[in-house]
Scaffold this active site. Structure first.
Site, short mmCIF file in Angstrom:
data_model
loop_
_atom_site.label_atom_id
_atom_site.label_comp_id
_atom_site.label_asym_id
_atom_site.label_seq_id
_atom_site.Cartn_x
_atom_site.Cartn_y
_atom_site.Cartn_z
CG LEU A 76 53.31 43.11 66.31
CD1 LEU A 76 53.06 44.61 66.38
CD2 LEU A 76 53.64 42.70 64.88
CG ASP A 77 59.79 39.95 66.65
OD1 ASP A 77 59.15 38.93 66.92
OD2 ASP A 77 60.57 40.05 65.69
NE ARG A 78 62.77 43.89 75.24
CZ ARG A 78 63.50 44.99 75.12
NH1 ARG A 78 63.88 45.40 73.92
NH2 ARG A 78 63.85 45.68 76.18
#
Length: 244
Positions: A76-78
């Site tokens: 998942l993105d940051r």
């Protein structure tokens, strides 16, 4: 006498936090609730994270009796929160990887967007390509890019905002963020593709709400939902969510 550092308490606090975020555990996988604002792993282009801290640094606390810590089955993105799947051993991780690759895992994200569509549901079908080499993972709509499809439906509206359920059919980097921005309704807090300030004062309102994993042919799929993060509650309630 030298003073003791706080490295041990910090390590214990990180371990306690990651343990509290376990949403599902079986012999093959874990599903945890990823917090927003921390990358899942370190990367050479991760210039925003000067601390060098990554979520996978805490995975050793998630062995639960196995000889090795779990590993990421996807990412998942940051700045995205919610359901994150980990494989508990090599064979399980390989099986999960194939399920993700072939689109067998159901993923539903909740997002709060600025403005929003007039219709109540629809499909975004916009190919995506890399913006440029200097920007690393950043993407852009590109007719010559990779096919990228997102299903969406409206869950609520209010205060100039729309609460969406987003289901990515494909899994391109930043797909949901680029698709929403390209449609004219960027995700609240998106400081790459949207209108948010770069200081990050408003966090990204994108949450991996539910994941469905058909891990066994002889058992029903594992269906897990992640609790809504605190930073999204106010705007979701403005759209009619009625969260406590």
């Amino acid at each position: 006498m030298t003073k003791a550092t706080n490295s041990i308490p910090d390590t214990k606090a990180a371990a306690d936090d990651i343990l509290s975020r376990v949403l599902h555990r079986d012999g093959l996988m874990l599903i945890i609730d990823k917090p927003a604002g921390i990358p899942v792993h370190r990367g050479p282009r991760n210039s925003r994270d000067k601390s060098g801290v990554a979520l996978e640094d805490s995975f050793d606390a998630l062995r639960f009796g196995l000889p090795r810590p779990p590993v990421l089955a996807h990412r998942l993105d940051r700045d995205t929160s919610g359901c994150l799947v980990l494989g508990r051993h090599r064979k399980a991780t390989a099986s999960l990887g194939l399920l993700f690759k072939h689109g067998k895992i159901g993923k539903t994200y909740w997002a709060v967007v600025e403005g929003g569509p007039e219709a109540d549901d629809g499909v975004i079908d916009i190919p995506l390509g890399r913006l440029n080499e200097a920007r690393g993972w950043w993407q852009k709509p590109d007719p010559d890019g990779l096919p990228s499809t997102t299903n969406w439906r409206v869950l609520g509206r209010g205060a100039g905002l729309t609460w969406l359920a987003l289901e990515p059919v494909t899994g391109r980097t930043h797909q949901l963020r680029v698709h929403c921005a390209a449609m004219g309704w960027p995700i609240v807090g998106d400081n790459i593709y949207g209108k948010a300030d770069r200081d990050g004062a408003v966090m990204l309102h994108l949450h991996a709400h539910e994941i469905v994993v058909p891990m066994s042919k002889n058992k029903p799929p594992v269906r897990v939902t992640a609790p809504v993060p605190a930073h999204m509650r106010e705007r979701l309630n403005a759209c009619g969510a009625r969260l406590a």
